[in-house]
Design a protein around this motif. Structure first.
Motif, PDB file in Angstrom:
ATOM      1  N   SER A  38     105.595  -6.105-118.788  1.00 14.79           N
ATOM      2  CA  SER A  38     105.967  -7.319-119.375  1.00 14.79           C
ATOM      3  C   SER A  38     106.059  -8.352-119.685  1.00 14.79           C
ATOM      4  CB  SER A  38     103.615  -7.624-118.790  1.00 14.79           C
ATOM      5  OG  SER A  38     103.316  -7.445-118.082  1.00 14.79           O
ATOM      6  N   THR A  39     105.938  -7.830-121.179  1.00 10.27           N
ATOM      7  CA  THR A  39     107.116  -8.687-122.788  1.00 10.27           C
ATOM      8  C   THR A  39     107.577  -7.866-123.697  1.00 10.27           C
ATOM      9  OG1 THR A  39     104.802  -7.947-123.315  1.00 10.27           O
ATOM     10  CG2 THR A  39     104.763 -10.292-122.341  1.00 10.27           C
ATOM     11  N   THR A  51     100.211 -14.954-123.566  1.00  7.87           N
ATOM     12  CA  THR A  51     102.090 -14.830-123.940  1.00  7.87           C
ATOM     13  C   THR A  51     102.505 -15.551-124.099  1.00  7.87           C
ATOM     14  OG1 THR A  51     101.835 -12.978-122.177  1.00  7.87           O
ATOM     15  CG2 THR A  51     103.344 -13.963-122.727  1.00  7.87           C
ATOM     16  N   ASP A  99     101.548  -2.222-127.029  1.00  6.51           N
ATOM     17  CA  ASP A  99     101.133  -0.932-126.135  1.00  6.51           C
ATOM     18  C   ASP A  99     101.621  -0.146-126.782  1.00  6.51           C
ATOM     19  OD1 ASP A  99     100.120  -0.728-123.876  1.00  6.51           O
ATOM     20  OD2 ASP A  99     101.926  -1.152-122.420  1.00  6.51           O
ATOM     21  N   GLY A 109     107.693  -6.124-113.562  1.00  3.44           N
ATOM     22  CA  GLY A 109     107.703  -5.511-115.027  1.00  3.44           C
ATOM     23  C   GLY A 109     108.972  -5.676-115.038  1.00  3.44           C
ATOM     24  N   GLY A 159     103.719  -3.550-114.116  1.00  4.93           N
ATOM     25  CA  GLY A 159     104.323  -4.365-115.230  1.00  4.93           C
ATOM     26  C   GLY A 159     104.341  -6.312-115.097  1.00  4.93           C
ATOM     27  N   GLN A 178     101.192 -17.219-120.347  1.00  9.55           N
ATOM     28  CA  GLN A 178     100.612 -16.705-119.249  1.00  9.55           C
ATOM     29  C   GLN A 178      99.375 -16.726-120.488  1.00  9.55           C
ATOM     30  OE1 GLN A 178     100.653 -15.605-116.520  1.00  9.55           O
ATOM     31  NE2 GLN A 178      98.622 -14.060-116.804  1.00  9.55           N
ATOM     32  N   PHE A 230      99.467  -4.839-120.718  1.00 11.68           N
ATOM     33  CA  PHE A 230      99.533  -5.747-119.003  1.00 11.68           C
ATOM     34  C   PHE A 230      98.832  -5.029-118.261  1.00 11.68           C
ATOM     35  CE2 PHE A 230     102.992  -2.344-119.688  1.00 11.68           C
ATOM     36  CZ  PHE A 230     102.359  -1.619-118.561  1.00 11.68           C
ATOM     37  N   LEU A 252     107.488 -12.054-113.205  1.00 13.56           N
ATOM     38  CA  LEU A 252     106.384 -12.511-113.455  1.00 13.56           C
ATOM     39  C   LEU A 252     104.911 -12.719-112.421  1.00 13.56           C
ATOM     40  CD1 LEU A 252     104.580 -13.125-116.533  1.00 13.56           C
ATOM     41  CD2 LEU A 252     104.611 -15.626-115.691  1.00 13.56           C
ATOM     42  N   ASP A 290      97.024  -3.655-115.406  1.00 20.56           N
ATOM     43  CA  ASP A 290      97.062  -2.475-113.861  1.00 20.56           C
ATOM     44  C   ASP A 290      96.685  -2.254-112.906  1.00 20.56           C
ATOM     45  OD1 ASP A 290      98.463  -0.314-114.001  1.00 20.56           O
ATOM     46  OD2 ASP A 290      96.826   1.256-114.478  1.00 20.56           O
ATOM     47  N   ILE A 315     101.554  -9.067-115.141  1.00 15.06           N
ATOM     48  CA  ILE A 315     100.844  -9.827-115.233  1.00 15.06           C
ATOM     49  C   ILE A 315     100.496  -9.717-116.208  1.00 15.06           C
ATOM     50  CG2 ILE A 315      99.236 -11.013-114.925  1.00 15.06           C
ATOM     51  CD1 ILE A 315      98.889 -10.226-112.489  1.00 15.06           C
ATOM     52  N   PRO A 316     101.067 -10.084-117.985  1.00 19.17           N
ATOM     53  CA  PRO A 316     100.993  -9.417-118.724  1.00 19.17           C
ATOM     54  C   PRO A 316      99.049 -10.167-119.601  1.00 19.17           C
ATOM     55  CG  PRO A 316     102.420 -11.031-119.493  1.00 19.17           C
ATOM     56  CD  PRO A 316     102.020 -10.881-117.348  1.00 19.17           C
TER      57      PRO A 316
END
Length: 369
Positions: free
Chosen positions: A346-347, A197, A316, A160, A190, A205, A181, A156, A183, A192-193
């Protein structure tokens, strides 16, 4: 006249004929090229706006290829297209009191039967193949929403992970990609969401999110919640797991209004939904291939409506869209550089294993192929 002179004249005549032939071919090629250019310009700038709408909305909603729209169209043209193609969310949050976890054994239609008639080899979930109205993908039907969790990349803030790794490391029977996330510099790592979160009741997050949609997650009583929520009121809604993205597609049984194509063009899509009986729907639809351009937001709403969703939200999509079942990628992702054509994300939402022997449940997917 000598034979040599006659031969030279014949040679000269042949060469002239060849030159004329080449010039004629060049002339024809030039005419064909000019006609093609005119056709292209007519398609791009002509009075019919079908291509213009599809092209602008499809390219401008990608992470890395927005520049393709700006090559041919001005900012004013792009804004005009989006003003005529958008999705209007209802502005409501989920009324979780209407989700009752009561199984309806009376099949209203074929879609209802597909959901409620469980696979005899698998009581954890059911995979339904989607191949209708030009859409291709899979719907995972999950009967125990308490086993659905949010998982987050172990890197994180940095990078990702592939969905296959997220599924394996978190003891998942199946998994779909989750929220959006950041970009930075179009690297698509990937790490940083977007927005909020939440994992097991803890905010992992938290950042500002100004896009459509908002929080998509599950309450502690296992009901899918969608709403514009910030970290200060997460506890008010009793959220245990969630990600951030959108737009919201169905709220309290009412579908969002879609103008034109919704402003998102066609692309691979991932969505999540829940019926009033508590059954959860994971949907992935493939796209961006020659024979399958993908799905619009209206397409996702239609599929979710057919299968009885009371709540549904867009997750996404594009290169992120993927469904992993028992460690294997089921759909046809489009990322060309990653493992199994996956991109780092990310997730994800997963269905946890319950600790029982899984036996030969992988045969369920084999039956579809």
């Amino acid at each position: 006249m000598s034979r040599r002179v006659i031969k030279n004249r014949k040679t000269s005549n042949n060469e002239m004929e060849k030159v004329k032939g080449i010039k004629q071919k060049i002339k024809v090629a030039g005419i064909v090229f000019a006609i093609i250019c005119c056709l292209i310009l007519f398609i791009i700038y002509g009075p019919w706006d079908g291509f213009r709408v599809w092209y602008i909305t499809s390219t401008m909603t990608t992470m890395n290829h927005k520049y393709l729209a700006k090559i041919f169209y001005s900012d004013e043209d792009i804004l005009k297209v989006f003003s005529e193609n958008e999705i209007i969310e209802l502005g409501e949050i989920t009324d979780i009191n209407n989700i009752s976890f009561i199984e309806d054994i009376n099949y209203k239609n074929e879609y209802e039967r597909q959901v409620l008639e469980r696979d005899i080899n698998n009581n954890d979930y059911k995979i339904i193949e989607i191949d209708q109205d030009g859409l291709k993908g899979y719907l995972a039907v999950i009967y125990e929403p308490e086993r659905i969790k949010t998982v987050v990349t172990k890197n994180l803030g940095d990078s990702g992970q592939y969905l296959t790794d997220l599924a394996t490391e978190n003891n998942a029977l199946l998994a779909i990609n989750g929220g959006g996330f950041v970009d930075d510099n179009f690297k698509g790592t990937g790490g940083i969401p977007l927005g909020l979160t939440i994992q097991n009741g803890k905010v992992i997050q938290s950042s500002e999110y100004i896009g459509s949609g908002g929080l998509i997650g599950f309450t502690n009583d296992n009901k899918l919640f969608i709403g514009k929520v910030d970290s200060s009121n997460v506890k008010d809604y009793d959220i245990r797991d969630g990600v951030t993205f959108g737009p919201f597609l169905i709220t309290n049984g009412k579908s969002s209004i879609v103008k034109g194509n919704g402003g998102w063009g066609t692309a691979p899509r991932t969505a999540i939904g829940q019926r009033k009986d508590g059954i959860v729907l994971f949907l992935v639809l493939d796209g961006r291939t020659i024979d399958n351009p993908g799905a619009t937001l209206s397409d996702i709403i239609t599929v979710m409506e057919r299968y009885g969703a009371y709540t549904a939200a867009n997750l996404d999509g594009g290169s992120s869209t993927a469904l992993v079942v028992n460690g294997k990628v089921v759909n046809n992702p489009i990322n060309l550089s990653g493992e199994n054509k996956l991109r780092p994300i990310s997730t994800a939402f997963i269905l946890e294993k319950d600790g029982e022997d899984l036996g030969d449940k992988t045969c369920i997917l084999d039956k579809l192929k």
